[in-house]
Motif scaffolding. Structure first.
Motif, short mmCIF file in Angstrom:
data_model
loop_
_atom_site.label_atom_id
_atom_site.label_comp_id
_atom_site.label_asym_id
_atom_site.label_seq_id
_atom_site.Cartn_x
_atom_site.Cartn_y
_atom_site.Cartn_z
N LEU A 21 0.84 -1.20 0.00
CA LEU A 21 0.00 0.00 0.00
C LEU A 21 0.88 1.25 0.00
CD1 LEU A 21 -2.85 1.27 0.21
CD2 LEU A 21 -2.60 1.13 2.68
N ALA A 22 1.93 1.24 0.80
CA ALA A 22 2.83 2.39 0.86
C ALA A 22 3.55 2.62 -0.46
CB ALA A 22 3.86 2.18 1.98
N ALA A 23 3.73 1.56 -1.25
CA ALA A 23 4.46 1.68 -2.52
C ALA A 23 3.57 2.14 -3.68
CB ALA A 23 5.10 0.34 -2.86
N LEU A 24 2.26 2.19 -3.48
CA LEU A 24 1.35 2.59 -4.55
C LEU A 24 1.51 4.08 -4.88
CD1 LEU A 24 -2.04 0.95 -3.52
CD2 LEU A 24 -0.54 0.27 -5.40
N PRO A 25 1.10 4.47 -6.08
CA PRO A 25 1.04 5.91 -6.39
C PRO A 25 0.09 6.59 -5.39
CG PRO A 25 0.76 4.61 -8.39
CD PRO A 25 0.74 3.65 -7.23
N PRO A 26 0.40 7.82 -5.00
CA PRO A 26 -0.41 8.50 -3.97
C PRO A 26 -1.89 8.55 -4.30
CG PRO A 26 1.57 9.77 -4.46
CD PRO A 26 1.54 8.63 -5.43
N GLU A 27 -2.26 8.71 -5.57
CA GLU A 27 -3.66 8.80 -5.94
C GLU A 27 -4.41 7.50 -5.64
OE1 GLU A 27 -1.16 9.27 -8.22
OE2 GLU A 27 -1.12 11.47 -8.20
N ARG A 75 -3.34 5.10 -3.44
CA ARG A 75 -3.26 4.89 -2.00
C ARG A 75 -4.33 5.70 -1.28
NH1 ARG A 75 2.19 6.01 -1.07
NH2 ARG A 75 1.70 8.20 -0.89
N GLU A 76 -4.51 6.95 -1.70
CA GLU A 76 -5.48 7.84 -1.06
C GLU A 76 -6.90 7.28 -1.20
OE1 GLU A 76 -6.66 12.58 -1.11
OE2 GLU A 76 -5.38 11.80 -2.71
N VAL A 77 -7.26 6.81 -2.39
CA VAL A 77 -8.60 6.28 -2.61
C VAL A 77 -8.81 4.99 -1.80
CG1 VAL A 77 -10.14 5.25 -4.33
CG2 VAL A 77 -8.94 7.36 -4.86
N ILE A 78 -7.81 4.13 -1.75
CA ILE A 78 -7.94 2.88 -0.99
C ILE A 78 -8.15 3.17 0.49
CG2 ILE A 78 -6.66 0.84 -0.20
CD1 ILE A 78 -5.52 0.65 -3.06
N VAL A 79 -7.39 4.10 1.04
CA VAL A 79 -7.54 4.44 2.46
C VAL A 79 -8.92 5.05 2.72
CG1 VAL A 79 -6.70 5.94 4.31
CG2 VAL A 79 -5.08 4.60 2.94
N LEU A 80 -9.37 5.94 1.83
CA LEU A 80 -10.69 6.53 2.02
C LEU A 80 -11.80 5.48 1.94
CD1 LEU A 80 -10.31 9.83 -0.03
CD2 LEU A 80 -10.69 9.64 2.44
N LYS A 81 -11.67 4.54 1.01
CA LYS A 81 -12.69 3.52 0.80
C LYS A 81 -12.72 2.51 1.95
CE LYS A 81 -15.74 1.22 -1.69
NZ LYS A 81 -17.10 1.65 -1.54
N GLY A 111 -11.81 3.27 -10.35
CA GLY A 111 -10.69 2.74 -11.12
C GLY A 111 -9.39 2.78 -10.33
N ARG A 112 -9.14 3.89 -9.63
CA ARG A 112 -7.93 3.99 -8.81
C ARG A 112 -7.94 2.93 -7.72
NH1 ARG A 112 -7.23 10.57 -8.04
NH2 ARG A 112 -6.84 11.00 -10.25
N TYR A 113 -9.10 2.72 -7.13
CA TYR A 113 -9.25 1.70 -6.09
C TYR A 113 -8.96 0.31 -6.67
CZ TYR A 113 -11.68 -1.13 -2.55
OH TYR A 113 -12.00 -2.07 -1.60
N ARG A 114 -9.61 0.00 -7.77
CA ARG A 114 -9.46 -1.32 -8.39
C ARG A 114 -8.01 -1.56 -8.82
NH1 ARG A 114 -13.15 -0.64 -11.72
NH2 ARG A 114 -11.94 0.07 -13.49
N TYR A 115 -7.40 -0.59 -9.51
CA TYR A 115 -6.03 -0.76 -9.98
C TYR A 115 -5.04 -0.85 -8.81
CZ TYR A 115 -7.85 0.29 -14.60
OH TYR A 115 -8.56 0.26 -15.75
N GLY A 116 -5.27 -0.07 -7.76
CA GLY A 116 -4.40 -0.14 -6.59
C GLY A 116 -4.47 -1.50 -5.92
N LEU A 117 -5.69 -2.02 -5.74
CA LEU A 117 -5.82 -3.34 -5.14
C LEU A 117 -5.20 -4.42 -6.02
CD1 LEU A 117 -9.37 -3.41 -3.50
CD2 LEU A 117 -7.15 -3.12 -2.40
#
Length: 182
Positions: free
Chosen positions: A105-111, A113-119, A142-148
């Motif tokens: 999670l820490a290695a993800l792009p900030p955009e 990571r931010e969406v995942i934490v908010l969700k 999309g940011r959530y899905r791609y981050g996960l």
């Protein structure tokens, strides 16, 4: 300060502070910086003459704006970069899977990571995330899905599935292999 709602403020703080601290970490603040911004956010809330119509959205937006302003200082930026090696504080009760997931999670792009934490930790909908970040709900999803997906792919080839919300940390559990893979 509006003392009429003091019990409500206390309960709201207890319910939201930890999620906001984690959100601050996702935005790049140190733990202490995030706690400071949480305090400033709740102080601003308590100084309003009346409660906002949507207090959760008010706190998230106020926190985000204050956190982004806080990050703009050069000295704070240098401190933050030095601390980035320890993005999450470790707990003795964390499983190896949780540690690995947090590292990814820490290695993800900030955009992302931010969406995942908010969700996950702040339980926001994609509509709420979109409104907060000034993006469409589809972009947030999309940011959530791609981050996960990135987290999942990096977890050393194991099959991981997102389980349900489990308190203060995301629960990532190994799934059973598919019938064809058995």
């Amino acid at each position: 300060m509006n003392t009429e709602h003091s019990g409500w403020y206390e309960a709201f703080y207890e319910a939201k502070a930890a999620g906001l601290v984690l959100y601050g970490r996702a935005l790049g603040l140190s733990h202490g910086e995030a706690e400071d911004v949480v305090q400033e956010t709740f102080l601003a809330l308590m100084q309003k003459p009346e409660l906002p119509r949507e207090p959760e959205n008010y706190c998230l937006r106020t926190f985000r704006n204050r956190a982004l302003n806080y990050k703009r200082s050069l000295w704070r930026r240098l401190t933050r970069e030095l601390e980035s090696q320890r993005w999450f504080e470790r707990n003795d009760d964390e499983s190896p899977a949780e540690r690995a997931a947090m590292k990814q999670l820490a290695a993800l792009p900030p955009e992302q990571r931010e969406v995942i934490v908010l969700k996950i930790w702040n339980r926001c909908t994609f509509d709420e995330i979109g409104a907060l970040l000034d993006i469409s709900p589809n972009t947030a999803a999309g940011r959530y899905r791609y981050g996960l997906q990135k987290i999942k792919l990096q977890l050393e080839g194991a099959n991981y599935e997102r389980d349900e919300f489990a308190g203060d940390a995301i629960a990532l559990l190994a799934s059973t292999p598919s019938v064809g893979a058995a």
